[in-house]
Design a protein around this motif. Structure first.
Motif, PDB file in Angstrom:
ATOM      1  N   GLU A 104      84.979 -14.361  21.131  1.00 44.56           N
ATOM      2  CA  GLU A 104      84.957 -15.785  20.800  1.00 44.56           C
ATOM      3  C   GLU A 104      83.817 -16.437  21.563  1.00 44.56           C
ATOM      4  N   CYS A 105      82.955 -17.159  20.853  1.00 48.47           N
ATOM      5  CA  CYS A 105      81.741 -17.707  21.457  1.00 48.47           C
ATOM      6  C   CYS A 105      81.717 -19.229  21.318  1.00 48.47           C
ATOM      7  N   LEU A 106      81.355 -19.900  22.390  1.00 51.72           N
ATOM      8  CA  LEU A 106      81.089 -21.334  22.363  1.00 51.72           C
ATOM      9  C   LEU A 106      79.580 -21.497  22.410  1.00 51.72           C
ATOM     10  N   ALA A 107      78.992 -22.041  21.338  1.00 57.54           N
ATOM     11  CA  ALA A 107      77.531 -22.097  21.219  1.00 57.54           C
ATOM     12  C   ALA A 107      77.101 -23.462  20.700  1.00 57.54           C
ATOM     13  N   LEU A 108      75.916 -23.866  21.120  1.00 56.83           N
ATOM     14  CA  LEU A 108      75.297 -25.097  20.628  1.00 56.83           C
ATOM     15  C   LEU A 108      74.203 -24.701  19.641  1.00 56.83           C
ATOM     16  N   PHE A 109      74.406 -25.057  18.379  1.00 58.42           N
ATOM     17  CA  PHE A 109      73.480 -24.655  17.328  1.00 58.42           C
ATOM     18  C   PHE A 109      72.352 -25.672  17.195  1.00 58.42           C
ATOM     19  N   ASP A 110      71.195 -25.181  16.775  1.00 63.14           N
ATOM     20  CA  ASP A 110      70.033 -26.046  16.588  1.00 63.14           C
ATOM     21  C   ASP A 110      70.367 -27.166  15.601  1.00 63.14           C
ATOM     22  N   GLY A 111      69.972 -28.407  15.942  1.00 60.62           N
ATOM     23  CA  GLY A 111      70.217 -29.546  15.072  1.00 60.62           C
ATOM     24  C   GLY A 111      71.581 -30.174  15.252  1.00 60.62           C
ATOM     25  N   GLU A 112      72.440 -29.592  16.109  1.00 56.77           N
ATOM     26  CA  GLU A 112      73.772 -30.131  16.340  1.00 56.77           C
ATOM     27  C   GLU A 112      73.865 -30.645  17.774  1.00 56.77           C
ATOM     28  N   THR A 113      74.755 -31.597  17.992  1.00 51.59           N
ATOM     29  CA  THR A 113      74.919 -32.190  19.321  1.00 51.59           C
ATOM     30  C   THR A 113      76.203 -31.750  20.013  1.00 51.59           C
ATOM     31  N   ILE A 120      82.902 -13.344  16.501  1.00 55.55           N
ATOM     32  CA  ILE A 120      82.182 -12.190  15.971  1.00 55.55           C
ATOM     33  C   ILE A 120      83.033 -10.942  16.198  1.00 55.55           C
ATOM     34  N   GLU A 121      83.030 -10.057  15.215  1.00 50.87           N
ATOM     35  CA  GLU A 121      83.818  -8.832  15.289  1.00 50.87           C
ATOM     36  C   GLU A 121      83.067  -7.765  16.078  1.00 50.87           C
ATOM     37  N   ASP A 122      83.775  -7.095  16.958  1.00 53.42           N
ATOM     38  CA  ASP A 122      83.212  -5.991  17.729  1.00 53.42           C
ATOM     39  C   ASP A 122      83.722  -4.665  17.165  1.00 53.42           C
ATOM     40  N   ALA A 123      83.346  -3.580  17.793  1.00 58.93           N
ATOM     41  CA  ALA A 123      83.751  -2.265  17.310  1.00 58.93           C
ATOM     42  C   ALA A 123      85.265  -2.091  17.416  1.00 58.93           C
ATOM     43  N   ILE A 146      75.297 -13.620  16.370  1.00 58.47           N
ATOM     44  CA  ILE A 146      75.832 -14.826  15.728  1.00 58.47           C
ATOM     45  C   ILE A 146      75.054 -15.142  14.456  1.00 58.47           C
ATOM     46  N   GLY A 147      73.745 -14.862  14.475  1.00 57.44           N
ATOM     47  CA  GLY A 147      72.959 -14.977  13.253  1.00 57.44           C
ATOM     48  C   GLY A 147      72.154 -16.245  13.147  1.00 57.44           C
ATOM     49  N   SER A 148      72.738 -17.393  13.456  1.00 55.05           N
ATOM     50  CA  SER A 148      72.018 -18.661  13.410  1.00 55.05           C
ATOM     51  C   SER A 148      71.408 -18.945  14.780  1.00 55.05           C
TER      52      SER A 148
END
Length: 225
Positions: A104-113, A120-123, A146-148
């Motif tokens: 489980e990831c907490l991320a700040l995406f480009d263009g978002e505040t 994401i699924e692991d093995a 994550i891809g983005s």
């Protein structure tokens, strides 16, 4: 390990098998080992059932079977990890375990505040025998998966009932140490330091006709980290 024991009143005693096993595991840098005792005389032989020993410098307050199903092999309650660094996370699995790992990831995406959570699924973990797995944890690799385009702030690795949270920092470590933790597993310690300089002044003083004069000045800078 082999030894000859001489019975007293038809009883032979083997003491302190723990130090024998721990010495072997330290010498071979093993996290766990399979262990049996075979005893034989001229007329007969017997062998104990096989047991699995996990190295630990801790006195565990819980049953070992429960411990390995609830905790990673580390004493860290959480990790702080530099963005461009990595960490190892070791887990011990009993035979016939099947589970889906995920992060489980907490991320700040480009263009978002506002940061948001993504998963994401692991093995998959599928064990036929007693198994030790070492995961290599890398924030940069997770951001790529994550891809983005985003900046990872925090993530939690899940393996069944096991969970471990990492907080990502942008500081570059000044030194990274590879150590063996309390379970004889590899673990990295990332050190960030501040260096301060201070003047160490040594000189003599003379007073003549009410005038103070310094001489034999010896000064040097020392550094505290």
């Amino acid at each position: 390990f082999e030894t000859t024991l001489y019975p007293y009143n038809n009883i032979a005693m083997l003491y302190d098998a723990r130090s024998i096993i721990e010495g072997h595991m330290l010498d071979k840098q093993r996290v766990f080992a399979n262990f049996v005792i075979t005893a034989d005389t001229k007329t007969e032989e017997t062998t104990t059932p096989e047991r699995h020993f996990i190295y630990s410098r801790l006195s565990l307050a819980t049953n070992v079977m429960d411990f390995v199903q609830l905790f990673f092999l580390t004493t860290r309650s959480m990790f702080t990890i530099p963005r461009n660094s990595f960490q190892t996370l070791s887990e011990f699995y009993l035979p016939d375990v099947m589970l889906q790992g995920y992060t489980e990831c907490l991320a700040l995406f480009d263009g978002e505040t506002t940061p948001r959570m993504v998963r994401i699924e692991d093995a998959k973990v599928d064990t036929k025998n007693t198994t030790l797995i070492r995961d290599i944890i890398s924030p940069i690799a997770i951001e790529t998966r994550i891809g983005s385009k985003c900046r990872l702030l925090q993530f939690t690795v899940h393996r069944g009932f096991l969970a471990k949270t990492f907080y990502v920092t942008d500081r570059t470590p000044n030194r990274t140490l590879l150590v063996r933790n309390e379970f004889n597993c590899d673990e990295y310690i990332h050190l960030t330091c501040v260096t301060k300089s201070k003047l160490d002044l040594d000189r003599s003083t003379a007073t003549s006709l009410g005038v103070t004069t310094f001489y034999d000045d010896k000064s040097a800078y020392e550094y505290d980290v």
